[in-house]
Design a protein around this motif. Structure first.
Motif, PDB file in Angstrom:
ATOM      1  N   ASP A   2       0.862  -1.172   0.000  1.00  0.00           N
ATOM      2  CA  ASP A   2       0.000   0.000   0.000  1.00  0.00           C
ATOM      3  C   ASP A   2       0.900   1.224   0.000  1.00  0.00           C
ATOM      4  O   ASP A   2       1.598   1.500   0.982  1.00  0.00           O
ATOM      5  N   TYR A   3       0.884   1.954  -1.123  1.00  0.00           N
ATOM      6  CA  TYR A   3       1.712   3.136  -1.263  1.00  0.00           C
ATOM      7  C   TYR A   3       0.850   4.370  -1.038  1.00  0.00           C
ATOM      8  O   TYR A   3      -0.272   4.464  -1.544  1.00  0.00           O
ATOM      9  N   LEU A   4       1.391   5.334  -0.304  1.00  0.00           N
ATOM     10  CA  LEU A   4       0.707   6.602  -0.069  1.00  0.00           C
ATOM     11  C   LEU A   4       1.632   7.721  -0.504  1.00  0.00           C
ATOM     12  O   LEU A   4       2.807   7.776  -0.104  1.00  0.00           O
ATOM     13  N   GLN A  22       7.875  -0.998 -11.387  1.00  0.00           N
ATOM     14  CA  GLN A  22       8.278  -2.196 -10.642  1.00  0.00           C
ATOM     15  C   GLN A  22       7.104  -2.980 -10.076  1.00  0.00           C
ATOM     16  O   GLN A  22       7.185  -4.196  -9.895  1.00  0.00           O
ATOM     17  N   ASP A  23       6.042  -2.310  -9.739  1.00  0.00           N
ATOM     18  CA  ASP A  23       4.904  -2.933  -9.056  1.00  0.00           C
ATOM     19  C   ASP A  23       3.617  -2.512  -9.761  1.00  0.00           C
ATOM     20  O   ASP A  23       3.197  -1.362  -9.661  1.00  0.00           O
ATOM     21  N   LYS A  24       3.022  -3.452 -10.462  1.00  0.00           N
ATOM     22  CA  LYS A  24       1.797  -3.157 -11.223  1.00  0.00           C
ATOM     23  C   LYS A  24       0.531  -3.365 -10.396  1.00  0.00           C
ATOM     24  O   LYS A  24      -0.552  -2.951 -10.819  1.00  0.00           O
ATOM     25  N   GLU A  25       0.655  -3.987  -9.243  1.00  0.00           N
ATOM     26  CA  GLU A  25      -0.535  -4.406  -8.502  1.00  0.00           C
ATOM     27  C   GLU A  25      -0.773  -3.641  -7.208  1.00  0.00           C
ATOM     28  O   GLU A  25      -1.908  -3.551  -6.744  1.00  0.00           O
ATOM     29  N   GLY A  26       0.267  -3.118  -6.579  1.00  0.00           N
ATOM     30  CA  GLY A  26       0.097  -2.449  -5.293  1.00  0.00           C
ATOM     31  C   GLY A  26      -0.854  -1.269  -5.384  1.00  0.00           C
ATOM     32  O   GLY A  26      -0.990  -0.624  -6.421  1.00  0.00           O
ATOM     33  N   THR A  27      -1.535  -0.974  -4.289  1.00  0.00           N
ATOM     34  CA  THR A  27      -2.463   0.156  -4.267  1.00  0.00           C
ATOM     35  C   THR A  27      -1.682   1.458  -4.086  1.00  0.00           C
ATOM     36  O   THR A  27      -0.725   1.517  -3.318  1.00  0.00           O
ATOM     37  N   ILE A  28      -2.086   2.494  -4.808  1.00  0.00           N
ATOM     38  CA  ILE A  28      -1.455   3.805  -4.690  1.00  0.00           C
ATOM     39  C   ILE A  28      -2.540   4.830  -4.390  1.00  0.00           C
ATOM     40  O   ILE A  28      -3.519   4.958  -5.131  1.00  0.00           O
ATOM     41  N   THR A  29      -2.364   5.561  -3.298  1.00  0.00           N
ATOM     42  CA  THR A  29      -3.281   6.641  -2.937  1.00  0.00           C
ATOM     43  C   THR A  29      -2.516   7.949  -2.961  1.00  0.00           C
ATOM     44  O   THR A  29      -1.422   8.049  -2.399  1.00  0.00           O
ATOM     45  N   MET A  30      -3.081   8.947  -3.629  1.00  0.00           N
ATOM     46  CA  MET A  30      -2.480  10.283  -3.676  1.00  0.00           C
ATOM     47  C   MET A  30      -3.366  11.253  -2.908  1.00  0.00           C
ATOM     48  O   MET A  30      -4.595  11.238  -3.055  1.00  0.00           O
ATOM     49  N   VAL A  31      -2.720  12.097  -2.118  1.00  0.00           N
ATOM     50  CA  VAL A  31      -3.429  13.040  -1.254  1.00  0.00           C
ATOM     51  C   VAL A  31      -3.022  14.459  -1.632  1.00  0.00           C
ATOM     52  O   VAL A  31      -1.825  14.754  -1.760  1.00  0.00           O
ATOM     53  N   SER A  32      -3.999  15.348  -1.790  1.00  0.00           N
ATOM     54  CA  SER A  32      -3.705  16.735  -2.115  1.00  0.00           C
ATOM     55  C   SER A  32      -4.834  17.641  -1.636  1.00  0.00           C
ATOM     56  O   SER A  32      -6.004  17.318  -1.821  1.00  0.00           O
ATOM     57  N   PRO A  33      -4.494  18.791  -1.035  1.00  0.00           N
ATOM     58  CA  PRO A  33      -5.538  19.736  -0.630  1.00  0.00           C
ATOM     59  C   PRO A  33      -6.144  20.483  -1.809  1.00  0.00           C
ATOM     60  O   PRO A  33      -7.160  21.159  -1.650  1.00  0.00           O
ATOM     61  N   GLU A  34      -5.518  20.390  -2.988  1.00  0.00           N
ATOM     62  CA  GLU A  34      -6.080  21.023  -4.177  1.00  0.00           C
ATOM     63  C   GLU A  34      -7.020  20.048  -4.881  1.00  0.00           C
ATOM     64  O   GLU A  34      -6.772  18.833  -4.896  1.00  0.00           O
ATOM     65  N   PRO A  35      -8.079  20.541  -5.519  1.00  0.00           N
ATOM     66  CA  PRO A  35      -9.050  19.646  -6.155  1.00  0.00           C
ATOM     67  C   PRO A  35      -8.659  19.189  -7.549  1.00  0.00           C
ATOM     68  O   PRO A  35      -9.335  18.343  -8.130  1.00  0.00           O
ATOM     69  N   GLU A  97      -8.070   8.934   8.423  1.00  0.00           N
ATOM     70  CA  GLU A  97      -6.783   8.291   8.681  1.00  0.00           C
ATOM     71  C   GLU A  97      -6.483   7.292   7.572  1.00  0.00           C
ATOM     72  O   GLU A  97      -7.311   6.445   7.244  1.00  0.00           O
ATOM     73  N   LEU A  98      -5.294   7.427   6.975  1.00  0.00           N
ATOM     74  CA  LEU A  98      -4.874   6.542   5.894  1.00  0.00           C
ATOM     75  C   LEU A  98      -3.629   5.777   6.337  1.00  0.00           C
ATOM     76  O   LEU A  98      -2.703   6.361   6.901  1.00  0.00           O
ATOM     77  N   SER A  99      -3.619   4.481   6.072  1.00  0.00           N
ATOM     78  CA  SER A  99      -2.452   3.679   6.422  1.00  0.00           C
ATOM     79  C   SER A  99      -1.579   3.476   5.190  1.00  0.00           C
ATOM     80  O   SER A  99      -2.023   3.661   4.053  1.00  0.00           O
ATOM     81  N   TYR A 100      -0.325   3.077   5.427  1.00  0.00           N
ATOM     82  CA  TYR A 100       0.599   2.856   4.312  1.00  0.00           C
ATOM     83  C   TYR A 100       1.632   1.811   4.689  1.00  0.00           C
ATOM     84  O   TYR A 100       1.924   1.582   5.874  1.00  0.00           O
ATOM     85  N   ASP A 101       2.170   1.175   3.657  1.00  0.00           N
ATOM     86  CA  ASP A 101       3.387   0.378   3.819  1.00  0.00           C
ATOM     87  C   ASP A 101       4.602   1.232   3.483  1.00  0.00           C
ATOM     88  O   ASP A 101       5.637   1.146   4.141  1.00  0.00           O
ATOM     89  N   LYS A 102       4.467   2.026   2.420  1.00  0.00           N
ATOM     90  CA  LYS A 102       5.507   2.956   2.012  1.00  0.00           C
ATOM     91  C   LYS A 102       4.868   4.315   1.760  1.00  0.00           C
ATOM     92  O   LYS A 102       3.816   4.404   1.111  1.00  0.00           O
ATOM     93  N   LEU A 103       5.529   5.371   2.238  1.00  0.00           N
ATOM     94  CA  LEU A 103       4.996   6.722   2.111  1.00  0.00           C
ATOM     95  C   LEU A 103       6.025   7.614   1.424  1.00  0.00           C
ATOM     96  O   LEU A 103       7.211   7.551   1.745  1.00  0.00           O
ATOM     97  N   CYS A 104       5.578   8.428   0.476  1.00  0.00           N
ATOM     98  CA  CYS A 104       6.429   9.463  -0.108  1.00  0.00           C
ATOM     99  C   CYS A 104       5.777  10.823   0.126  1.00  0.00           C
ATOM    100  O   CYS A 104       4.607  11.028  -0.222  1.00  0.00           O
TER     101      CYS A 104
END
Length: 444
Positions: A2-4, A22-35, A97-104
């Motif tokens: 789970d990537y955040l 590298q990873d075609k299957e992992g979930t990716i969530t992007m967070v932004s205060p802009e719409p 609240e959002l969880s992650y395995d890896k966060l950028c």
């Protein structure tokens, strides 16, 4: 996995691209205060100018998010408020609240304006100039102000505090709506980090021709407001002058938007400190873009480098490392800028352009022909930087000569008096340059 990813600009999008190599299957969530979907921040001045519609500044289309399986968490209240590195969660402003395995964390920069006496906190006619909403708001307000002033037979006057790239481009956009635009720059020249005195003088002349008055060595010392206590009506200057002001843009500078990481315990210098894979001092947390500390491979300095190409490179390295690929590293960079004004002037700069006056190991070559200005800075048989004003040909190859440290003794001096070509480079470097160009074109 789970990537955040916190952010939705150059570094954030490049992080997603890196993950997906590298990873075609992992979930990716992007967070932004802009719409909005990702847009080109350097293009917002053209929205104000009126030469580009807001719909045409996007660098990622909706299908990009869909094709990459990105879950978008965008809009008001969706900015990140807290990182819990132990629990591996991020809490948003609205409590989600959002969880992650890896966060950028790729949250970019925030505007910085030093305190100015009399500056109201909520002035309706004061703006920064870093986001699309800022550009749209400036355009809406200046058009309304201009209409009201025209009805009274009065001129419209705007003041920009800050003569760097952001301030200069804001002034360019404003001059299409105002009778008078003044740019205040406390430093010795306009675009002081990008140009030298001679090149800045050429740009200053062009700005004046378009109704923009740059003032160097001076800034606002006090703000005057109307009877409502909020609306700005003028600026008292450090040189004793006074300027009427109907709209004020503050573009003094930016700071790394790093508070989330610092509060979570990440190591910070002048920006967030990362290793060669863009991992912070916190486990499973990476950073990319304007908020990071970058090692300048030419000068040895460590500081943020708020530039689009750098954000792309860092984001890609971070994303690939988050997905387990460690053959690609980021070891530092140097400044590369490209900017144009009024479709009449293009400016390309790279690396060291104003070498220390007390260091005689640098050599400078300058050629001037009207508004065509070139400057090359060399040191110990290597090109360290350049300014190309109104002579853009060969800029990419010059940049690669700097990047690869190609010995100048293996090339002819003619490369400084005419645009460099691929064949000017030593044979052993040409293939590498062509391969790099292919990789960059493929990635874009």
């Amino acid at each position: 996995m789970d990537y955040l990813v916190l952010g939705n600009s150059a570094a954030a999008c490049a992080t997603v691209d890196g993950i997906r190599t590298q990873d075609k299957e992992g979930t990716i969530t992007m967070v932004s205060p802009e719409p909005y979907d990702a847009y080109g921040t350097p293009l917002i001045s053209y929205i104000l100018k009126g030469s580009v519609d807001a719909d045409n500044v996007f660098i990622r289309k909706p299908e990009w998010y869909e094709n990459n399986g990105v879950v978008k968490v965008f809009g008001e209240g969706k900015g990140a408020a807290k990182i819990d590195p132990k629990g591996q969660t991020v809490t948003l402003e609205d409590g989600t609240e959002l969880s992650y395995d890896k966060l950028c964390v790729a949250t970019g920069s925030v505007p910085f304006t030093p305190p100015i006496e009399g500056m109201p906190e909520d002035a309706p006619n004061r703006f920064t100039f870093l986001t699309m909403d800022a550009a749209l708001s400036v355009k809406e307000h200046i058009d309304q102000i201009a209409a009201d002033k025209a009805a009274k037979g009065e001129p419209t006057r705007a003041v920009v505090i800050g003569g760097g790239l952001i301030g200069a481009k804001a002034a360019e956009g404003l001059c299409y709506h105002c009778d008078e635009v003044t740019v205040l720059e406390l430093g010795p020249r306009i675009l002081q980090a990008v140009l030298d005195d001679d090149a800045s003088a050429i740009l200053t002349n062009l700005l004046r021709e378009h109704g923009i008055t740059p003032m160097s060595g001076v800034t606002a010392s006090k703000i005057r407001v109307a009877d409502d206590g909020q609306t700005i009506i003028g600026c008292e200057l450090t040189n004793g002058d006074y300027l009427d002001c109907d709209l004020l843009v503050t573009a003094v500078g930016v700071r790394p938007n790093s508070s989330l990481l610092v509060e979570a315990g990440a190591e910070e210098g002048r920006g967030i400190i990362c290793d060669e894979y863009m991992q912070t001092s916190l486990p499973n947390i990476y950073a990319a873009g304007d908020l990071t500390s970058v090692h300048n491979v030419l000068t040895g300095a460590d500081a943020p480098l708020a530039l689009w190409p750098n954000a792309n490179e860092q984001g890609r390295v971070a994303g690939m490392a988050m997905a387990g690929y460690t053959d690609l590293t980021y070891d530092g960079s140097f400044a590369v800028n490209a900017v144009g004004f009024f479709d009449e002037m293009d400016i390309l700069t790279c690396g060291v352009i104003n070498p220390p006056e007390d260091d005689d190991s640098y050599e400078v070559r300058i050629e001037t022909d009207g508004e065509v200005y070139t400057k090359f800075v060399t040191k110990e048989d290597a090109l360290q930087g350049y300014i190309l004003m109104n002579r853009p040909q060969g800029a990419g190859i010059y940049t690669n000569v700097v990047r690869q440290g190609i010995p100048l003794s293996k090339m002819t001096d003619e490369i400084f008096t005419r645009p460099i070509e691929e064949l000017d480079m030593p044979k052993e470097y040409r293939a590498a340059h062509m391969r790099k160009g292919y990789v960059e074109r493929s990635a874009s």
